[in-house]
Design a protein around this motif. Structure first.
Motif, mmCIF file in Angstrom:
data_model
loop_
_atom_site.group_PDB
_atom_site.id
_atom_site.type_symbol
_atom_site.label_atom_id
_atom_site.label_comp_id
_atom_site.label_asym_id
_atom_site.label_seq_id
_atom_site.Cartn_x
_atom_site.Cartn_y
_atom_site.Cartn_z
ATOM 1 N N ARG A 1 79.270 18.087 20.023
ATOM 2 C CA ARG A 1 78.827 16.748 20.417
ATOM 3 C C ARG A 1 78.145 16.810 21.780
ATOM 4 N NH1 ARG A 1 79.573 11.570 18.981
ATOM 5 N NH2 ARG A 1 80.961 12.227 17.297
ATOM 6 N N GLU B 1 75.961 16.497 16.902
ATOM 7 C CA GLU B 1 76.321 15.096 17.002
ATOM 8 C C GLU B 1 75.948 14.593 18.387
ATOM 9 O OE1 GLU B 1 80.421 14.543 16.063
ATOM 10 O OE2 GLU B 1 80.072 14.662 13.903
ATOM 11 N N SER C 1 76.318 11.376 21.315
ATOM 12 C CA SER C 1 76.837 10.122 21.855
ATOM 13 C C SER C 1 75.841 9.621 22.891
ATOM 14 C CB SER C 1 78.209 10.327 22.504
ATOM 15 O OG SER C 1 79.185 10.637 21.537
#
Length: 230
Positions: free
Chosen positions: A3, A27, A29
């Motif tokens: 992430r 991923e 964020s």
């Protein structure tokens, strides 16, 4: 899955970077400012933080310093900056950043830089465990830690990699270009990156460092007990 945190107040940058990173199997964020980045860092497992130097409260530089002061030296940090002056780039490196990119940048290049810092992170290291000593300095590749006379020395990932390289290639002169290729795995880049990291290693190791400057050529780590030179 790995992430990546992208913290930037520019929506275009966030969207483009997100698409490229997700296309590369990562991923992502998203944080719109420093406060939101802090919240995500405290609530999610983040493997790499990409922070905009100029975002509002706290900015990327301040956030990077806070992470390092808080003892989080394992988290790789890449700074994004619209400032192209050498002093500004050096300030980012001295704050503890592993890497930086100057805007405008190629999203593909950022993806490659993310992959580069991930390869050097503790969880992705495939190097056989070693314990290396130089006087009362001890380096452990298994835990990626360094101690001096039994006391821990806080090193960023890049600082650790640079010290490991020096300790496994003693008494050999390396130019800044050599170190950029061997430690950072870059074929090109800002040579001041190397200069700043050498300076930080010297500061953190104090009189235990054996990094010598060979004027007009580069740096070497002396294996003997002779005094270190700045």
């Amino acid at each position: 899955m790995t992430r990546v945190l992208i913290a930037d107040d520019d929506g275009v940058v966030r969207d483009v970077v997100r698409r490229y990173l997700e296309r590369d199997g990562l991923e992502v964020s998203i944080a719109h400012n420093g406060a939101e980045a802090l919240r995500l860092l405290g609530s999610q497992r983040i493997d790499v933080a990409v922070l905009d130097v100029m975002m509002p409260g706290p900015d990327g530089l301040s956030l990077c310093r806070s992470l390092r002061r808080g003892g989080d030296y394992a988290l790789p940090v890449i700074l994004l900056t619209a400032l192209g002056e050498e002093d500004d780039r050096i300030a980012g490196l001295e704050a503890g950043a592993d890497d930086y990119l100057t805007k405008p940048f190629s999203p593909r290049e950022l993806t490659l830089r993310v992959r580069s810092v991930l390869r050097r992170s503790p969880t992705s290291s495939a190097v056989a465990p070693l314990e290396i000593t130089a006087g009362d300095l001890t380096l452990s590749t298994a835990s990626r830690t360094a101690t001096v006379a039994g006391e821990p020395v806080s090193l960023t990932n890049r600082e650790f990699d640079l010290l490991l390289f020096f300790l496994t290639h003693t008494d050999t002169v390396f130019t800044r270009e050599d170190l950029l290729r061997q430690v950072w795995h870059w074929d090109f880049g800002d040579l001041s990156t190397v200069t700043v990291h050498v300076k930080r290693l010297r500061s953190k190791l104090g009189e235990r460092h054996r990094i010598q400057t060979v004027w007009g050529r580069g740096y070497l780590w002396a294996s003997g007990t002779s005094d270190a030179h700045d």
